[in-house]
Structure formats: C-alpha cells, structure tokens
Write a protein that holds these residues in place. Structure first.
Motif, PDB file in Angstrom:
ATOM      1  N   LEU A  12      44.438 -11.505  32.632  1.00  0.00           N
ATOM      2  CA  LEU A  12      45.649 -11.857  33.355  1.00  0.00           C
ATOM      3  C   LEU A  12      45.995 -13.279  32.942  1.00  0.00           C
ATOM      4  CD1 LEU A  12      44.783 -10.694  36.993  1.00  0.00           C
ATOM      5  CD2 LEU A  12      46.442  -9.648  35.468  1.00  0.00           C
ATOM      6  N   LEU A  13      47.259 -13.518  32.645  1.00  0.00           N
ATOM      7  CA  LEU A  13      47.673 -14.859  32.266  1.00  0.00           C
ATOM      8  C   LEU A  13      48.775 -15.278  33.230  1.00  0.00           C
ATOM      9  CD1 LEU A  13      47.904 -16.132  28.703  1.00  0.00           C
ATOM     10  CD2 LEU A  13      49.675 -16.778  30.307  1.00  0.00           C
ATOM     11  N   PHE A  14      48.495 -16.298  34.038  1.00  0.00           N
ATOM     12  CA  PHE A  14      49.450 -16.735  35.043  1.00  0.00           C
ATOM     13  C   PHE A  14      50.334 -17.854  34.521  1.00  0.00           C
ATOM     14  CE2 PHE A  14      48.159 -14.571  38.933  1.00  0.00           C
ATOM     15  CZ  PHE A  14      46.922 -14.064  38.571  1.00  0.00           C
TER      16      PHE A  14
ATOM     17  N   LEU B 146      48.178  -8.761  31.144  1.00  0.00           N
ATOM     18  CA  LEU B 146      49.438  -8.912  31.859  1.00  0.00           C
ATOM     19  C   LEU B 146      49.757 -10.386  31.981  1.00  0.00           C
ATOM     20  CD1 LEU B 146      49.258  -6.429  34.888  1.00  0.00           C
ATOM     21  CD2 LEU B 146      50.658  -6.221  32.857  1.00  0.00           C
ATOM     22  N   VAL B 147      51.012 -10.707  31.668  1.00  0.00           N
ATOM     23  CA  VAL B 147      51.482 -12.072  31.866  1.00  0.00           C
ATOM     24  C   VAL B 147      52.222 -12.038  33.191  1.00  0.00           C
ATOM     25  CG1 VAL B 147      52.945 -13.902  30.957  1.00  0.00           C
ATOM     26  CG2 VAL B 147      51.757 -12.345  29.401  1.00  0.00           C
ATOM     27  N   THR B 148      51.810 -12.900  34.109  1.00  0.00           N
ATOM     28  CA  THR B 148      52.326 -12.717  35.462  1.00  0.00           C
ATOM     29  C   THR B 148      52.617 -14.015  36.214  1.00  0.00           C
ATOM     30  OG1 THR B 148      51.740 -11.806  37.636  1.00  0.00           O
ATOM     31  CG2 THR B 148      49.933 -12.514  36.242  1.00  0.00           C
ATOM     32  N   SER B 149      53.352 -13.870  37.301  1.00  0.00           N
ATOM     33  CA  SER B 149      53.601 -14.992  38.207  1.00  0.00           C
ATOM     34  C   SER B 149      52.558 -14.897  39.319  1.00  0.00           C
ATOM     35  CB  SER B 149      54.996 -14.858  38.807  1.00  0.00           C
ATOM     36  OG  SER B 149      55.047 -13.697  39.619  1.00  0.00           O
TER      37      SER B 149
ATOM     38  N   SER C  20      30.427 -12.289  36.354  1.00  0.00           N
ATOM     39  CA  SER C  20      30.901 -13.605  35.900  1.00  0.00           C
ATOM     40  C   SER C  20      32.084 -13.324  34.989  1.00  0.00           C
ATOM     41  CB  SER C  20      29.800 -14.332  35.138  1.00  0.00           C
ATOM     42  OG  SER C  20      29.482 -13.593  33.990  1.00  0.00           O
ATOM     43  N   GLY C  21      32.789 -14.327  34.605  1.00  0.00           N
ATOM     44  CA  GLY C  21      33.945 -14.116  33.745  1.00  0.00           C
ATOM     45  C   GLY C  21      34.603 -15.460  33.535  1.00  0.00           C
ATOM     46  N   ASP C  22      35.541 -15.501  32.602  1.00  0.00           N
ATOM     47  CA  ASP C  22      36.176 -16.782  32.307  1.00  0.00           C
ATOM     48  C   ASP C  22      37.417 -16.979  33.157  1.00  0.00           C
ATOM     49  OD1 ASP C  22      37.642 -18.377  29.386  1.00  0.00           O
ATOM     50  OD2 ASP C  22      36.457 -19.200  31.045  1.00  0.00           O
ATOM     51  N   ILE C  23      37.488 -18.139  33.783  1.00  0.00           N
ATOM     52  CA  ILE C  23      38.713 -18.503  34.486  1.00  0.00           C
ATOM     53  C   ILE C  23      39.053 -19.912  33.989  1.00  0.00           C
ATOM     54  CG2 ILE C  23      37.246 -18.750  36.596  1.00  0.00           C
ATOM     55  CD1 ILE C  23      41.036 -18.635  36.671  1.00  0.00           C
ATOM     56  N   ALA C  24      40.133 -20.002  33.218  1.00  0.00           N
ATOM     57  CA  ALA C  24      40.493 -21.258  32.568  1.00  0.00           C
ATOM     58  C   ALA C  24      41.844 -21.765  33.039  1.00  0.00           C
ATOM     59  CB  ALA C  24      40.519 -21.052  31.051  1.00  0.00           C
ATOM     60  N   PHE C  25      41.890 -23.073  33.341  1.00  0.00           N
ATOM     61  CA  PHE C  25      43.140 -23.714  33.741  1.00  0.00           C
ATOM     62  C   PHE C  25      43.650 -24.524  32.552  1.00  0.00           C
ATOM     63  CE2 PHE C  25      42.267 -22.113  37.657  1.00  0.00           C
ATOM     64  CZ  PHE C  25      41.740 -22.914  38.668  1.00  0.00           C
ATOM     65  N   PHE C  26      44.753 -24.084  31.953  1.00  0.00           N
ATOM     66  CA  PHE C  26      45.341 -24.843  30.843  1.00  0.00           C
ATOM     67  C   PHE C  26      46.413 -25.763  31.421  1.00  0.00           C
ATOM     68  CE2 PHE C  26      43.493 -22.715  27.212  1.00  0.00           C
ATOM     69  CZ  PHE C  26      43.122 -21.482  27.716  1.00  0.00           C
ATOM     70  N   ALA C  27      46.265 -27.067  31.208  1.00  0.00           N
ATOM     71  CA  ALA C  27      47.238 -27.993  31.796  1.00  0.00           C
ATOM     72  C   ALA C  27      47.318 -29.283  31.007  1.00  0.00           C
ATOM     73  CB  ALA C  27      46.847 -28.290  33.242  1.00  0.00           C
TER      74      ALA C  27
ATOM     75  N   VAL D 290      48.170 -20.877  32.884  1.00  0.00           N
ATOM     76  CA  VAL D 290      48.814 -21.794  31.947  1.00  0.00           C
ATOM     77  C   VAL D 290      49.810 -22.645  32.722  1.00  0.00           C
ATOM     78  CG1 VAL D 290      50.205 -21.919  29.854  1.00  0.00           C
ATOM     79  CG2 VAL D 290      48.474 -20.135  30.106  1.00  0.00           C
ATOM     80  N   CYS D 291      49.779 -23.953  32.461  1.00  0.00           N
ATOM     81  CA  CYS D 291      50.551 -24.932  33.249  1.00  0.00           C
ATOM     82  C   CYS D 291      49.999 -24.941  34.667  1.00  0.00           C
ATOM     83  CB  CYS D 291      52.055 -24.632  33.277  1.00  0.00           C
ATOM     84  SG  CYS D 291      52.790 -24.607  31.642  1.00  0.00           S
TER      85      CYS D 291
END
Lengths: 436, 202
Positions: free
Chosen positions: A312-314, A360-363, A407-414, A380-381
């Motif tokens: 999922l990409l927010f 899915l790219v999502t809000s 476990s899994g990856d949760i990344a904050f791109f900013a 992202v952002c």
C-alpha cells in the motif's frame, strides 16, 4: 411495524400508516425545530440553521443543516416517537465458540464488569489486537439480559465488514445493519450495527452503545457524535469506546470519570508492532511535481516487485495520487489507485488481497480497518499535515497482522521529520516495551 | 466560515478587490470551487458549468435534498452573468404540486440568491418530472406550460433560466410559447449543461 418504531424518532412523512398510530395514541408528534433546537440531532448552533420561504407553511421556515443528510427536518416537519407498548425482547441468543488469547479474554471480562456496573469503558487495543472478538462476549451478556445493543462506527465500510461477522457470531439473533442507502427491514432488532449518523434516528433506544474507532471523526463532528450517542442511549446506559489511538481528551475523560479501562498493546498473535522507519528524501515534492520518481522510492517499489510482496502506498492528496500513479506503474504495472470517492474501492481491495493487483496507491481512506496478509506500506510525503500521529499509527497498523508475516516494512518517505512522525514512532515503540 | 458543501472551515480571501468590488462573499472553499467545470461555449444555450460529478451531487443535495441554503453557492457567477441584461428574465416554473412537495422552486431561489429580478409569467400545468424521462418521452413533451399574468410579450426580448439543460426540450417548449406570442428574441441560460455525448436518457 410497531416494534420497528420502538426507540426511533422519525419524520412522520416517511412512515407508512402513520395516521393510524397517531390516532391510537401509540405515537407522539413533535415539531421538528423547537426554540432554536433541532429535535433530531439536538443542534443549537444558529450557523447550521437556514430560514427560507416555504411553500407548504407559506411563510418563514427554518431547517437544520447539520443532520440534513438523513432527510431535511424543518419547522414544518413532524417527528414521531413511539409511545405504545414495549416489544417483548427475545431471549434465545447464542454465541459461537471463540478462541481468545488470554489478553483478549481478560479485556472481555473487564468490559462485562463495566457494563454490569453501568460504567463507561475504554478498550484501548492496538491495530490487529482482535478488538471485534473481544466485544462478542460482552454483547452476548447484554443480549441475554434482554438489553438492546448498538455498535456505532464512523464509516459505512466498517458497518459492512462487521455485519456478516456479527451475524455469524450470533446465529439466533436478528442483527440489523444501518447506513445511508441501506434497505432496512421493518422489524425490531436487539443488535444493531450502524454508522454514527444513523444514531440520530433513535432516542433512548439502547441499553449499551459501543463506539468503534472513536478517534476517527473529524474535529467538527466531535460534539455532534457525543450528542447522537447520548440521545440514542437510555440515560443510564454505559458507552464503550474502542480504539487503537485514543485522543488525549478521551484518555483524560476516562481517568477523570473513572471509566473501566482495558489495554492491549500486543496483537492477538503476540508479536511486536512493526516500527516505522524514516527515509529522508531531499526535494521530494519537487521531484514528484516534475514527474520524477525519487530513487529511494523506486528502489522500494523494485524490492516489492522482486520479493512479490503486496503493498500500500499512501499519498496525502487525490491530486498527487493521480499524478504519481503512472510513475509507480512504470516500475510495478499491476497497481491501481483508490480514494474516498472511488466507487470501486471494495473491489480493488479484494483484488489486492487475491493477488490480481500487486499494490494500491491510496489516500488516508485505507488507513484503518483493512487487512492484507504480508502487506508492506510506504507513506510518501509523510510530513504532510494530513498525516497526524493517529493516522500514521493506524497506517503502520496495516503491517504484520498475520501471525506468519508478523513483521513487515513500514517506511515514511519525507523531506523533513514532523512532530507527528516522531510521536507515532514513539507511541509504537512505547507500546512494544509494555510488559505483558 | 464553514464551506456550505464540505463543512470544512475556510478563509474567504480578503484582497481589496474582494472587499470593494465583489458583491457576494464566497460561501464555498477553494477545493469545492475547483471541483466544478466551466461549460464549453455552445450555440444552443448559455451555460455556466458542465454537468460533471460534482455538479450532479450539488443538484442532488440542493434540489432533491431540499438544502435551500445551497442556492447561494453560485450566486456570484449567476449575478455576474445576468446583471444588466436588457432582456426580461423568466424562470422555468414548477407545477404547484411539485412546489408543495419540494417546498421551494430551485430556479427561482438561484435567481433570488443572486439578486437577479425576474418576471413570473409562466406556470406549469402538467405534473411530470423531466429527470425521470427517456429521450423519446422528452421529445414528445407538449403543452406543459402556459402564460399567466398581464405582461406584454409582443416585441419583447427574453432569457429563459433553468437549472439543467439536457436535451433542451424544456426551454425549447417555453421559447416556442414566447415566440408565438410575438417575442422578438428568446435565449436560454442554465446553471449546468449536460455534455452531449453523455447518455443520461436511456
């Protein structure tokens, strides 16, 4: 029909055969707006009333804009309440056998204690702790005492998700799901799952109200939600709040008013919550505006493709989603976009779950409630204001829900690190250090 | 100030232009404003907007949801478009039963909110609903309107105002009535026009 009307407050114009009930005295009529107050949603804020020249009352007529989605209530609307005989409540409720962890069992008992003592309760359980299952035994307990229970939640999606689960868990109980546009069977239901808006159709109807995702309401609805809950329940009925991210206000109220409190910092499978990592991307917004996919993001997507992991990409806005979708599709073609007004939202989530889509790219619409095995998440952002600490915690809660992929990856791109990002990570880390 | 459509707080901009020259302060936020699409110029009717999803939702809430307050949403646009016209403005009326059912006439309220004066020279005598008709049914519309009042039509110029233009059947019928009574010019003006390639009528 009469049993259906019990506990409800409705517009007379929308009730069949209402005349006979008025004549028999079973139903009481009240004017929709009285002394600057809407009798359906109890709004008294003048800013939400509008006056116009009405062709029916042939004069100035005022209506309430706060609850207009449920059908307009104006000075010339007649609302009716059932004043007749109370329906005999059914007693033959059963609950299918459950498999609860010790922590869930304990929370369930604590909730039953609170309900018996007519005390409010806060069920503070992390995403994936199995909150719904914890509610089943307390609900059964209430039903067996011939009480009427309502589970209220902000979104229709959640109502649609809970409804079949409740039907399955309580096979001998007539469960009713209420949301805008639903087909409502005109029958008395002792167990209702509804959107909070629908609570406005009730008055002093419920002996127990469970408010799910209490923190998911936009600020302006805070007061209206409280009014709706207070109006729909009987005066001594307890309210149980269920949430993974209680607001400071809720916690303060819980402490001050001495509510019951259950705390589950671990998921049902007992593993720790995945902790988000921050990836600082310089000039992130500029790159996206120029339709360039930053390398860090490109690599992340590439990894998902190689490892065949759903993701999922927010993104903060619909505009960005539409802009970035083709960029993302150039790396991973099996990707679609989802947002709040998307009518195919459910189908797309199912496709992701089934493996037809890789991502899915999502809000923020998918920030809570959704469960996909082995999903990896990128925000992202993440420094955008729409991602407050609660939202980031909820989004992080999508990862690691299945016991085999805990476990899994949760990344904050900013571009920068916001207080919200720091707070979310601190919260998650803190929950992980609580001794259970 | 809360946006009438999304109920989010918004700041009405306050430049000198706004304070001195703009007649109406805005009632919706930028975001909601941008969801509406300006209509493409066309010969059949003067339209402000195109009937996109946002407009469809607006009409549902305003007309069928009976949220009369929403008459103000486009008041600036309607005012700018119709002020200082030399023609007489005429609104498409509702049948008396429909008016009773809806409690207000959506077109008249749009004009009133925009401070545009109009003449009440028409009445609707057939109780039907255009939005529920197929294309064939709309092409067969007859005699749904009659003139009323004492106004002189001969030699006058008119603008017919309606909320939505789909086939033009409604404004067409009224145009014929006015022309047959000696009007020298009749044009039409709507809030939103349906894009001609969209099939709303099957």
């Amino acid at each position: 029909m009469q049993s259906f009307l019990e506990g409800r407050i409705l517009d007379a114009a929308r009730v069949d055969d209402v005349a006979q009930y008025i004549e028999s005295g079973d139903v009481e009529c009240i004017r929709g707006i009285q002394d600057g107050k809407c009798m359906r949603c109890l709004n008294e804020d003048r800013a939400y009333f509008y006056t116009f020249h009405c062709a029916v009352c042939n004069g100035a007529c005022t209506y309430c804009r706060k609850c207009i989605q449920l059908g307009r209530v104006s000075s010339c609307t007649t609302l009716i309440r059932w004043r007749g005989q109370r329906t005999e409540r059914p007693t033959n409720h059963t609950l299918v056998p459950l498999h609860l962890s010790d922590a869930q069992e304990r929370a369930s008992d604590e909730l039953i204690d609170s309900l018996t003592a007519r005390r409010n309760h806060l069920l503070h359980a992390v995403c994936g702790a199995g909150k719904t299952e914890i509610l089943f035994q307390p609900v059964l307990h209430a039903l067996q005492q011939q009480q009427r229970v309502c589970i209220a939640t902000p979104r229709t999606d959640v109502v649609l998700e809970l409804y079949p689960r409740l039907q399955q868990a309580f096979p001998n109980t007539f469960v009713q799901a209420l949301y805008g546009g639903a087909d409502v069977e005109q029958r008395f239901s002792p167990l209702i799952v509804a959107t909070t808006h629908q609570l406005l159709r009730f008055e002093a109807a419920f002996d127990v109200i469970i408010v799910d995702e209490a923190d998911a309401f936009p600020y302006t609805y805070d007061a209206m939600l409280q009014r709706a809950v207070n109006k729909a329940k009987t005066s001594e009925a307890p309210v149980a709040f269920v949430t993974a991210t209680p607001s400071d206000k809720l916690l303060a109220q819980c402490k001050k008013e001495r509510w019951g409190y259950s705390f589950l910092p671990r998921r049902y499978h007992g593993h720790l919550l995945p902790v988000p990592r921050i990836v600082v991307v310089r000039r992130l917004q500029k790159q996206l505006a120029q339709s360039k996919l930053p390398k860090a993001l490109h690599d992340w997507l590439q990894q998902r493709l190689t490892k065949r992991e759903p993701f999922l990409l927010f993104l903060p806005t619909i505009a960005l989603i539409e802009q970035c979708l083709p960029l993302i599709q150039s790396v991973v073609p099996q990707v679609e976009a989802v947002h709040a007004e998307d009518e195919e939202r459910k189908e797309k989530v199912l496709k992701l779950r089934g493996g037809e889509l890789q991502g899915l790219v999502t809000s923020t619409i998918l920030e809570r409630g959704i469960t996909i095995t082995n999903v990896q998440v990128a925000v992202v952002c993440a420094d955008d204001a729409i991602f407050d600490a609660g939202a980031l915690v909820q989004i992080s809660g999508r990862v690691g829900r299945h016991k085999q992929y805990a476990s899994g990856d949760i990344a904050f791109f900013a571009e920068s690190i916001t207080i919200a990002m720091d707070a979310a990570i601190a919260d998650i880390k803190r929950l992980n250090t609580v001794v259970v | 100030m809360m946006c009438l459509l999304c109920d989010r707080p918004f700041q009405a901009s306050s430049s000198w232009y706004d304070v001195v020259l703009r007649k109406f302060p805005p009632v919706i936020c930028e975001r909601c404003r941008e969801s509406f699409e300006a209509a493409e110029p066309n010969d059949d009717v003067e339209a402000l907007f195109t009937y996109n999803d946002a407009m469809k939702h607006y009409i549902e809430r305003y007309k069928f949801g009976k949220d009369v307050a929403l008459a103000e949403v486009f008041r600036s646009d309607i005012y700018e478009a119709l002020r200082n016209r030399r023609e007489t403005i005429v609104a498409v009326p509702l049948h008396r039963e429909r008016l009773h059912e809806r409690t207000f006439s959506q077109v008249h309220c749009l004009l009133e909110a925009a401070h545009i004066p109009y003449a009440n020279i028409l009445k609707k005598v057939v109780h039907d609903q255009q939005s529920k008709k197929t294309l064939a049914e709309r092409q067969n519309n007859k005699n749904r309107f009659l003139l009323q009042g004492e106004i002189c039509i001969q030699g006058q110029e008119f603008i017919i105002v309606d909320d939505i233009y789909t086939t033009g059947a409604t404004v067409g019928e009224i145009k014929n009535i006015l022309l047959s009574h000696g009007a020298t010019k009749v044009s039409s003006f709507v809030l939103a026009k349906v894009k001609s390639n969209k099939n709303y009528l099957v």
